[in-house]
Motif scaffolding. Structure first.
Motif, PDB file in Angstrom:
ATOM      1  N   ARG A 249      -7.804 -43.275  45.490  1.00  0.00           N
ATOM      2  CA  ARG A 249      -6.497 -43.871  45.728  1.00  0.00           C
ATOM      3  C   ARG A 249      -5.832 -43.224  46.933  1.00  0.00           C
ATOM      4  NH1 ARG A 249      -4.191 -48.426  43.811  1.00  0.00           N
ATOM      5  NH2 ARG A 249      -5.012 -47.914  41.721  1.00  0.00           N
ATOM      6  N   ASP A 250      -5.951 -41.901  47.088  1.00  0.00           N
ATOM      7  CA  ASP A 250      -5.355 -41.232  48.250  1.00  0.00           C
ATOM      8  C   ASP A 250      -6.003 -41.688  49.548  1.00  0.00           C
ATOM      9  OD1 ASP A 250      -3.675 -39.833  46.621  1.00  0.00           O
ATOM     10  OD2 ASP A 250      -4.951 -38.060  46.473  1.00  0.00           O
ATOM     11  N   ARG A 251      -7.283 -41.854  49.532  1.00  0.00           N
ATOM     12  CA  ARG A 251      -7.982 -42.296  50.725  1.00  0.00           C
ATOM     13  C   ARG A 251      -7.559 -43.724  51.111  1.00  0.00           C
ATOM     14  NH1 ARG A 251     -12.431 -40.590  49.337  1.00  0.00           N
ATOM     15  NH2 ARG A 251     -13.201 -42.455  48.265  1.00  0.00           N
ATOM     16  N   ASP A 252      -7.413 -44.572  50.146  1.00  0.00           N
ATOM     17  CA  ASP A 252      -6.961 -45.938  50.448  1.00  0.00           C
ATOM     18  C   ASP A 252      -5.538 -45.956  50.992  1.00  0.00           C
ATOM     19  OD1 ASP A 252      -9.387 -46.841  49.562  1.00  0.00           O
ATOM     20  OD2 ASP A 252      -8.666 -47.308  47.527  1.00  0.00           O
ATOM     21  N   ARG A 253      -4.721 -45.068  50.436  1.00  0.00           N
ATOM     22  CA  ARG A 253      -3.338 -45.044  50.893  1.00  0.00           C
ATOM     23  C   ARG A 253      -3.247 -44.558  52.335  1.00  0.00           C
ATOM     24  NH1 ARG A 253       0.741 -41.691  47.285  1.00  0.00           N
ATOM     25  NH2 ARG A 253      -0.688 -40.037  47.896  1.00  0.00           N
TER      26      ARG A 253
END
Length: 389
Positions: A249-253
């Motif tokens: 999720r952090d990478r997508d954000r």
């Protein structure tokens, strides 16, 4: 007696009602067969029957300017002078259009200014066709409203000079007439209201579109959407962290943030380029304007110099011409001497030429007493040799 005005008739505009038609046209009407046969003995009641039989309007036609039946009936109405109520009924008659036009024409000749506008303006709403006979005898298609407009705006109609009337706005200023209200005014108001509503809707939509295209508002809206998305990410991250999916999720954000940042940078660059192009275009226009002004100034200076040269050249030519004239006058003055002196000089000149000729003859030996020697000397003189003695 048949051509005399009714004794009970009143003067119209200070004269006999029949005098409203010119004398030439009036005499032609009196000589017309329709006037003698059909208009003799007509009254206000029987005039209606003749008016209902009309099938065209017009003045005079043909080579001998023959009057039309319409013009003869107008003349008859001026002769018998029907009451105003009868004329108004003529105008309000909707079944027979030629009866209406006949009453309108008679009212235009004899009515007051306020009555003319009051009773003739409603006929603008009558669009029925009329047959009108031209001066060459041919028929022309027209309409009732066009004929009424001619009566209210022109000075001549059907070969008759119409009396002068005041303008409508003058009568409105003095209170003789109410402001005119068109029969289509209500429809126009409804159309205007609809157009205003549509314009308001278009303006609102345009403002919304403009607001949506504004870079500042776009940036603010994107910032708000980023905050909301970050809040959603944080909430989802807390939930996903518990389930072991927080790293993805952090990478997508971070990827979404970089993409939005690049998009904002590209949009700002486009705005800067657009402003730069606008400034460059404005500077180019200013330079072209200054260049045109300088070119005009140079052309103006060149024209002034050429004009000065032509002027100086013309002055020099005039001075030289004056000098020549003075020299010519002086020479003529010198030659114009007294007759006696002029004659003496001529005699002296002739004597000198005679002496020169004698001397030349003596020198060349052609006057020798021996004819053979004289002929030889003449030949030697032609050859350029010395004469024989």
């Amino acid at each position: 007696m048949a051509n005399r005005t009714d004794p009970t008739a009143k003067n119209i505009r200070g004269t006999n009602p029949q005098n409203l038609i010119e004398k030439i046209v009036r005499s032609k009407i009196y000589q017309n067969t329709y006037w003698k046969e059909q208009c003799f003995g007509l009254t206000a009641e029987t005039l209606v029957d003749k008016a209902m039989e009309l099938d065209h309007v017009g003045g005079t036609f043909g080579g001998n300017r023959k009057p039309t039946p319409f013009l003869c009936l107008v003349m008859k109405m001026l002769q018998i002078q029907p009451e105003k109520d009868i004329v108004v009924e003529f105008i309000k008659n909707e079944d027979y259009k030629y009866v209406r036009v006949l009453g309108a024409f008679y009212l235009r000749l004899t009515g007051t200014d306020s009555d003319i506008y009051l009773y003739l303006e409603p006929l603008y709403n009558d669009y029925r066709k009329l047959r009108r006979k031209k001066q060459d005898g041919q028929f022309l298609l027209t309409h009732v409203d066009e004929f009424i407009d001619e009566l209210l705006t022109k000075d001549y109609s059907c070969d008759i000079a119409l009396p002068r009337i005041k303008k409508r706005w003058n009568l409105e200023n003095i209170g003789a007439l109410e402001p005119r209200r068109s029969a289509l005014e209500d429809d126009f108001e409804e159309e205007e209201e609809k157009e205003e509503d549509e314009m308001d809707v278009d303006v609102d939509e345009h403002e919304k579109d403009y607001r949506g295209r504004s870079p500042v508002r776009d940036r603010d809206r994107r910032r708000d959407s980023h905050r909301n998305r970050d809040r959603d990410y944080d909430r989802d991250y807390d939930y996903d962290r518990e389930r072991g999916r927080g790293r993805d999720r952090d990478r997508d954000r971070e990827r979404d943030r970089d993409r939005d940042r690049d998009r904002d940078r590209d949009r700002d660059r486009d705005h800067r380029d657009r402003d730069r192009d606008r400034d460059r275009y404005r500077i180019r226009e200013e330079r072209e304007y200054d260049r045109d002004r300088e070119r005009e100034g140079r052309e103006r200076d060149r024209r002034d110099r050429d004009r000065g040269r032509r002027r100086s050249h013309s002055r020099s030519r005039s001075r030289s011409r004056d000098r020549k004239d003075r020299d010519g006058d002086r020479k003529r003055y010198e030659r114009s001497l007294s007759p006696r002196r002029h004659g003496d000089e001529d005699n002296g000149a002739r004597e000198e030429t005679k002496k020169k000729k004698k001397k030349e003859k003596k020198d060349d030996g052609t006057d020798h007493p021996d004819p053979e020697i004289a002929a030889a000397n003449k030949l030697r003189a032609e050859l350029g040799l010395k004469p024989l003695k």
